[in-house]
Design a protein around this motif. Structure first.
Motif, short mmCIF file in Angstrom:
data_model
loop_
_atom_site.label_atom_id
_atom_site.label_comp_id
_atom_site.label_asym_id
_atom_site.label_seq_id
_atom_site.Cartn_x
_atom_site.Cartn_y
_atom_site.Cartn_z
N VAL A 198 12.04 -1.18 -1.22
CA VAL A 198 10.61 -0.94 -1.41
C VAL A 198 10.42 -0.31 -2.78
N PRO A 199 9.21 -0.42 -3.36
CA PRO A 199 8.99 0.19 -4.67
C PRO A 199 9.30 1.68 -4.65
N ALA A 200 9.98 2.15 -5.68
CA ALA A 200 10.34 3.57 -5.76
C ALA A 200 9.09 4.42 -5.95
N PRO A 201 8.96 5.52 -5.22
CA PRO A 201 7.81 6.40 -5.44
C PRO A 201 7.87 7.03 -6.82
N VAL A 202 6.72 7.31 -7.38
CA VAL A 202 6.62 7.97 -8.68
C VAL A 202 5.79 9.24 -8.49
N VAL A 203 6.32 10.36 -8.95
CA VAL A 203 5.66 11.65 -8.78
C VAL A 203 5.47 12.31 -10.14
N GLN A 204 4.63 13.32 -10.19
CA GLN A 204 4.48 14.12 -11.39
C GLN A 204 5.70 15.02 -11.52
N ASN A 233 13.31 -4.74 -15.73
CA ASN A 233 13.85 -3.93 -14.65
C ASN A 233 12.72 -3.31 -13.85
N ARG A 234 12.89 -3.27 -12.56
CA ARG A 234 11.91 -2.64 -11.68
C ARG A 234 12.63 -1.66 -10.77
N SER A 235 11.99 -0.55 -10.49
CA SER A 235 12.61 0.51 -9.70
C SER A 235 12.27 0.35 -8.23
N TYR A 236 13.25 0.00 -7.45
CA TYR A 236 13.12 -0.10 -6.01
C TYR A 236 14.11 0.87 -5.37
N VAL A 237 13.81 1.26 -4.13
CA VAL A 237 14.70 2.14 -3.39
C VAL A 237 14.90 1.59 -1.98
N ARG A 266 12.49 11.58 -17.76
CA ARG A 266 12.05 10.87 -18.96
C ARG A 266 12.36 9.39 -18.81
N ASP A 267 11.67 8.55 -19.56
CA ASP A 267 11.94 7.12 -19.51
C ASP A 267 13.36 6.87 -20.03
N ALA A 268 14.18 6.21 -19.23
CA ALA A 268 15.57 5.93 -19.63
C ALA A 268 16.15 4.87 -18.72
N GLU A 269 16.99 4.03 -19.29
CA GLU A 269 17.72 3.02 -18.53
C GLU A 269 16.77 2.11 -17.74
N GLY A 270 15.57 1.87 -18.28
CA GLY A 270 14.60 1.02 -17.60
C GLY A 270 13.89 1.69 -16.44
N ILE A 271 14.08 3.00 -16.29
CA ILE A 271 13.44 3.76 -15.20
C ILE A 271 12.42 4.71 -15.82
N GLU A 272 11.17 4.64 -15.36
CA GLU A 272 10.13 5.47 -15.96
C GLU A 272 10.16 6.89 -15.43
N ALA A 273 9.66 7.80 -16.25
CA ALA A 273 9.61 9.20 -15.87
C ALA A 273 8.80 9.37 -14.58
N GLY A 274 9.28 10.25 -13.71
CA GLY A 274 8.61 10.50 -12.44
C GLY A 274 9.15 9.69 -11.28
N THR A 275 9.96 8.68 -11.57
CA THR A 275 10.53 7.86 -10.50
C THR A 275 11.49 8.68 -9.64
#
Length: 397
Positions: free
Chosen positions: A135-141, A194-198, A358-367
């Motif tokens: 499922v899409p990875a949650p993104v938080v502050q 790249n898309r962040s899924y969990v 932080r944004d890195a390795e195709g993964i956005e900050a907060g993921t």
């Protein structure tokens, strides 16, 4: 009729012509989820083998799944960095088992590669959908951490740990830990992005004998783990270390924070993304899926507070949705912050969360890269036996 000129016998076929002569590759025999599971299993076996063959060294992460590495365990199903995780720390396996795992992964990768060459979007070879169950990875502050209040919080947490009335296993009994877990799933779409899924949050149960020689893992959500579970037995009785511990081994460790931290740095030197991060990861691994003697747990928390870069985070959430304060550290290499979460009132350990800062390795900050929540710790009389109220696990085949 026009005939194709005969080739001279010694003239080799070029790749294009050879491809035309071979039948088109079919669909993969293994799903991407199955392939990911096999890859994680291989990495787990390699890390455990390294632990078994390199004296006084830590192989790790998970977190990574280590809901992996350390950003947690990876437990089965998690990429090596994301724990995967990092499952229960089990004894090192024999080299022949690693060879079998490697063969399975290589075979699976070959099958997937053949399918990708003829399928997908525009023949790109990339998957058009995420792995099954992802499922899409949650993104938080990202809440900023601080050293302000860290000492006071650690004093409360270590005090609560020292007073804890944890089960003491007797002869022939097993330590039981049940958790809810979820870890990052690597996936690249047909467009190359790249898309962040969990993983969907799912249960994970571990039974281990006090000496670490016998055990069982149940995580039926993962295709790499049979629905009835897999054995964690080590018939030859592997050497116990910080990265392959048993309850009996943990009882031998010093409880003084200074001595503990020195031992951790000495045994894990040269491992991971720097000595400080590896020391923090090692302590997290000991806490995630173990029953740690109370005085040792208190010493571990005090030792962790002395590691450079460790901060207090005012609010974090475990895999069961429980809020608490967290002791945390950010891995300078990839920006992933591992947070150990504690109840605000009782200061008991709840679980772990890994957040990208932080944004890195195709993964956005907060993921949110991984989450765990310990829901039960107990002593039972046999593997696959659950504490009262949870029901019994399926019988062995």
């Amino acid at each position: 009729m026009i005939r194709t000129p005969r080739r001279r016998r010694e003239e080799p076929l070029d790749h294009a012509e050879l491809a035309r002569l071979l039948p088109a590759p079919g669909d993969p025999e293994l799903s991407s989820d199955r392939l990911n599971g096999l890859e994680e299993h291989l990495m787990t076996e390699i890390r455990n083998l390294t632990s078994d063959t390199a004296p006084d060294a830590s192989p790790h992460t998970a977190s990574d799944t280590s809901p992996g590495a350390s950003t947690g365990a990876p437990p089965v199903g998690a990429p090596a960095r994301n724990r995967a995780p990092r499952p229960a720390r089990r004894p090192g396996r024999r080299p022949v088992l690693v060879g079998v795992a490697a063969a399975l992964v290589l075979a699976a990768a070959g099958i997937a590669g053949l399918a990708g060459s003829s399928g997908g979007s525009g023949g790109s070879g990339r998957a058009v959908a995420p792995p099954a169950g992802a499922v899409p990875a949650p993104v938080v502050q990202v809440v900023r951490g601080s050293t302000a209040g860290l000492a006071g919080a650690v004093a409360e947490i270590s005090g609560a740990a020292a007073r804890a009335e944890l089960p003491e296993p007797g002869p022939g009994q097993f330590l039981y830990v049940r958790s809810e877990v979820s870890w990052l799933v690597s996936w690249e779409g047909a467009d190359g992005k790249n898309r962040s899924y969990v993983d969907e949050i799912h249960p994970r149960e571990v039974w281990m004998s006090p000496d670490g020689d016998k055990g069982w893992l149940m995580e039926p959500y993962k295709e790499a783990v049979d629905r009835d579970g897999i054995t964690l037995d080590d018939p030859e009785g592997g050497v116990r270390t910080l990265n392959s511990p048993s309850y009996d081994y943990l009882r031998t460790l010093p409880t003084d924070p200074g001595l503990l931290l020195k031992k951790i740095y000495d045994e894990t030197g040269g491992m991971g993304n720097g000595p400080d991060q590896q020391a923090f990861s090692t302590i997290g691994d000991l806490l995630r899926e173990q029953v740690v003697p109370p005085k040792l747990a208190a010493g571990l928390y005090r030792a962790a507070a002395r590691i450079p870069g460790v901060v207090l985070v005012d609010d974090s959430v475990d895999a069961a949705g429980r809020h608490g304060v967290a002791i945390a550290r950010t891995d300078e290499a990839d920006g992933a912050r591992t947070e150990w979460i504690f109840d605000r009132e009782t200061y008991t350990y709840l679980g772990e969360r890994t957040v990208q800062t932080r944004d890195a390795e195709g993964i956005e900050a907060g993921t949110v890269r991984g989450r765990t929540a310990v829901t039960d710790r107990a002593v039972v009389d046999a593997v696959k036996q659950r504490p009262a109220g949870l029901g019994d696990a399926p019988p062995s085949a």
